[in-house]
Motif scaffolding. Sequence first.
Motif, PDB file in Angstrom:
ATOM      1  N   GLU A 179       0.833  -1.203   0.000  1.00  0.00           N
ATOM      2  CA  GLU A 179       0.000   0.000   0.000  1.00  0.00           C
ATOM      3  C   GLU A 179       0.868   1.254   0.000  1.00  0.00           C
ATOM      4  N   ALA A 180       1.900   1.258   0.852  1.00  0.00           N
ATOM      5  CA  ALA A 180       2.791   2.417   0.923  1.00  0.00           C
ATOM      6  C   ALA A 180       3.570   2.598  -0.368  1.00  0.00           C
ATOM      7  N   SER A 181       4.025   1.488  -0.951  1.00  0.00           N
ATOM      8  CA  SER A 181       4.789   1.558  -2.202  1.00  0.00           C
ATOM      9  C   SER A 181       3.926   2.066  -3.348  1.00  0.00           C
ATOM     10  N   THR A 182       2.670   1.621  -3.395  1.00  0.00           N
ATOM     11  CA  THR A 182       1.750   2.065  -4.444  1.00  0.00           C
ATOM     12  C   THR A 182       1.484   3.559  -4.332  1.00  0.00           C
ATOM     13  N   ALA A 183       1.383   4.054  -3.091  1.00  0.00           N
ATOM     14  CA  ALA A 183       1.120   5.485  -2.881  1.00  0.00           C
ATOM     15  C   ALA A 183       2.285   6.354  -3.340  1.00  0.00           C
ATOM     16  N   LEU A 184       3.482   5.751  -3.433  1.00  0.00           N
ATOM     17  CA  LEU A 184       4.628   6.501  -3.953  1.00  0.00           C
ATOM     18  C   LEU A 184       4.557   6.683  -5.460  1.00  0.00           C
ATOM     19  N   ILE A 185       3.901   5.741  -6.127  1.00  0.00           N
ATOM     20  CA  ILE A 185       3.855   5.727  -7.595  1.00  0.00           C
ATOM     21  C   ILE A 185       2.569   6.352  -8.128  1.00  0.00           C
ATOM     22  N   LEU A 186       1.448   5.973  -7.496  1.00  0.00           N
ATOM     23  CA  LEU A 186       0.131   6.445  -7.936  1.00  0.00           C
ATOM     24  C   LEU A 186      -0.409   7.454  -6.935  1.00  0.00           C
ATOM     25  N   PRO A 187      -1.458   8.193  -7.291  1.00  0.00           N
ATOM     26  CA  PRO A 187      -2.095   9.086  -6.315  1.00  0.00           C
ATOM     27  C   PRO A 187      -2.564   8.300  -5.102  1.00  0.00           C
ATOM     28  N   SER A 192      -4.962   1.383  -3.065  1.00  0.00           N
ATOM     29  CA  SER A 192      -5.475   0.019  -2.889  1.00  0.00           C
ATOM     30  C   SER A 192      -5.241  -0.851  -4.113  1.00  0.00           C
ATOM     31  N   ILE A 193      -4.969  -0.231  -5.253  1.00  0.00           N
ATOM     32  CA  ILE A 193      -4.762  -1.002  -6.481  1.00  0.00           C
ATOM     33  C   ILE A 193      -3.612  -1.992  -6.308  1.00  0.00           C
ATOM     34  N   GLY A 194      -2.534  -1.545  -5.687  1.00  0.00           N
ATOM     35  CA  GLY A 194      -1.383  -2.418  -5.483  1.00  0.00           C
ATOM     36  C   GLY A 194      -1.720  -3.615  -4.621  1.00  0.00           C
ATOM     37  N   TYR A 221      -4.654  -5.191  -4.248  1.00  0.00           N
ATOM     38  CA  TYR A 221      -5.455  -6.181  -4.957  1.00  0.00           C
ATOM     39  C   TYR A 221      -4.683  -6.817  -6.107  1.00  0.00           C
ATOM     40  N   ALA A 222      -3.743  -6.083  -6.688  1.00  0.00           N
ATOM     41  CA  ALA A 222      -2.910  -6.660  -7.749  1.00  0.00           C
ATOM     42  C   ALA A 222      -2.023  -7.773  -7.187  1.00  0.00           C
ATOM     43  N   VAL A 223      -1.407  -7.518  -6.030  1.00  0.00           N
ATOM     44  CA  VAL A 223      -0.573  -8.549  -5.399  1.00  0.00           C
ATOM     45  C   VAL A 223      -1.425  -9.735  -4.983  1.00  0.00           C
ATOM     46  N   TYR A 224      -2.612  -9.459  -4.464  1.00  0.00           N
ATOM     47  CA  TYR A 224      -3.504 -10.546  -4.061  1.00  0.00           C
ATOM     48  C   TYR A 224      -3.859 -11.438  -5.256  1.00  0.00           C
ATOM     49  N   LEU A 225      -4.214 -10.818  -6.382  1.00  0.00           N
ATOM     50  CA  LEU A 225      -4.564 -11.602  -7.572  1.00  0.00           C
ATOM     51  C   LEU A 225      -3.368 -12.431  -8.050  1.00  0.00           C
ATOM     52  N   LEU A 226      -2.174 -11.859  -7.970  1.00  0.00           N
ATOM     53  CA  LEU A 226      -0.973 -12.586  -8.362  1.00  0.00           C
ATOM     54  C   LEU A 226      -0.776 -13.819  -7.484  1.00  0.00           C
ATOM     55  N   VAL A 227      -0.938 -13.649  -6.179  1.00  0.00           N
ATOM     56  CA  VAL A 227      -0.782 -14.780  -5.261  1.00  0.00           C
ATOM     57  C   VAL A 227      -1.856 -15.831  -5.498  1.00  0.00           C
ATOM     58  N   VAL A 228      -3.092 -15.387  -5.773  1.00  0.00           N
ATOM     59  CA  VAL A 228      -4.186 -16.328  -6.029  1.00  0.00           C
ATOM     60  C   VAL A 228      -3.876 -17.201  -7.242  1.00  0.00           C
ATOM     61  N   PHE A 229      -3.293 -16.599  -8.291  1.00  0.00           N
ATOM     62  CA  PHE A 229      -2.965 -17.367  -9.490  1.00  0.00           C
ATOM     63  C   PHE A 229      -1.802 -18.330  -9.243  1.00  0.00           C
ATOM     64  N   VAL A 230      -0.806 -17.876  -8.490  1.00  0.00           N
ATOM     65  CA  VAL A 230       0.395 -18.682  -8.286  1.00  0.00           C
ATOM     66  C   VAL A 230       0.214 -19.693  -7.151  1.00  0.00           C
ATOM     67  N   ARG A 231      -0.408 -19.274  -6.065  1.00  0.00           N
ATOM     68  CA  ARG A 231      -0.582 -20.123  -4.883  1.00  0.00           C
ATOM     69  C   ARG A 231      -1.978 -19.865  -4.299  1.00  0.00           C
ATOM     70  N   PRO A 232      -3.002 -20.520  -4.791  1.00  0.00           N
ATOM     71  CA  PRO A 232      -4.383 -20.217  -4.412  1.00  0.00           C
ATOM     72  C   PRO A 232      -4.666 -20.331  -2.917  1.00  0.00           C
ATOM     73  N   ARG A 233      -3.952 -21.194  -2.201  1.00  0.00           N
ATOM     74  CA  ARG A 233      -4.233 -21.361  -0.764  1.00  0.00           C
ATOM     75  C   ARG A 233      -3.578 -20.279   0.088  1.00  0.00           C
ATOM     76  N   GLY A 234      -2.900 -19.334  -0.545  1.00  0.00           N
ATOM     77  CA  GLY A 234      -2.232 -18.274   0.206  1.00  0.00           C
ATOM     78  C   GLY A 234      -0.792 -18.642   0.502  1.00  0.00           C
ATOM     79  N   LEU A 235      -0.037 -17.697   0.991  1.00  0.00           N
ATOM     80  CA  LEU A 235       1.383 -17.912   1.208  1.00  0.00           C
ATOM     81  C   LEU A 235       1.684 -18.946   2.282  1.00  0.00           C
ATOM     82  N   PHE A 236       0.850 -18.973   3.333  1.00  0.00           N
ATOM     83  CA  PHE A 236       1.117 -19.865   4.451  1.00  0.00           C
ATOM     84  C   PHE A 236      -0.042 -20.793   4.733  1.00  0.00           C
ATOM     85  N   GLY A 237      -1.012 -20.863   3.823  1.00  0.00           N
ATOM     86  CA  GLY A 237      -2.170 -21.707   4.027  1.00  0.00           C
ATOM     87  C   GLY A 237      -1.870 -23.168   3.733  1.00  0.00           C
TER      88      GLY A 237
END
Length: 292
Positions: free
Chosen positions: A257-265, A270-272, A274-290
């Motif tokens: 969230e903080a990194s996205t605020a440096l790049i975008l308004p 929040s875009i960053g 949800y983008a990371v979340y979608l990436l994780v869902v595609f690569v590892r659907p159960r989550g990082l530690f699920g």
Amino acid sequence: MTAETIIQSLASGLLMGLLYGLIAAGLALIFGLMDVVNFAHGEFLMIAMYVTFFLFAFFAVDPLLSAPLVAAALFVFGAVVYLLIVRFAVRAKANAGMVQIFSTFGLAIVMRGLAQYFFTPDYRSITHSWLGGKTISIGGIFLPVPQLCGAFVAIAAFVALYFFINRTDFGRALEATREDAGAVALVGIDKNRVFALGWGLGAALVGLAGAIMAIFFYIYPDVGASFALIAYVTVALGGFGSVFGAFAGGLIVGLVEASTALILPPSLKSIGIYAVYLLVVFVRPRGLFGSM
């Protein structure tokens, strides 16, 4: 954009990430225990913030002192919600999943409506608290004291939760019930009691977060909605049912969230997430530690 600006932003994101993790931990605990998503989780946070506000407004109790009281009140509230609503929803013989969803979703709507009726939609804030408006400088990086205190509270809560789950009899009963709710009855464990205490503990965690956040965030009936969305993403990112995955997920969400605020308004930060979340869902659907 200077290095100091980047470090400042990431430090702020880290502090908020710890609070996000604390909010999400209660959600993850309840889901891991019962496979039930509490859609009223954001409203639990809203109630905690209002309780903190009124304790300050009427009794001059600083949020730092009222935090344990608010957590205790939310513990009772969470247990009562399970005993009066969720316990019957999970017994549904048909469409059990939908009944569970709509029971907590309906509770959220009722709680929000009651808050708007009794407290009005007006924005409120806690003024002149011990920590409000204060900052400290560490190596030229300015850190807001309320968020810093919230980060320490979140770390302490996760450490206490770790020892509670792994070193106490109830913690072991909680884990056993989580693994096989049917089998624990054979050794004399009342699963409804464990579920009620689990809901209470999950609500207490979000109550603790709400008390701290009331110091620096506006309080109004819809305040829980945005944080609930972040909590759902945090739980899914860390892994459904993993309490300490929620801790790690909160850190990731805060930093992204903080990194996205440096790049975008800032309004698009929040875009960053949800983008990371979608990436994780595609690569590892159960989550990082699920482990689902």
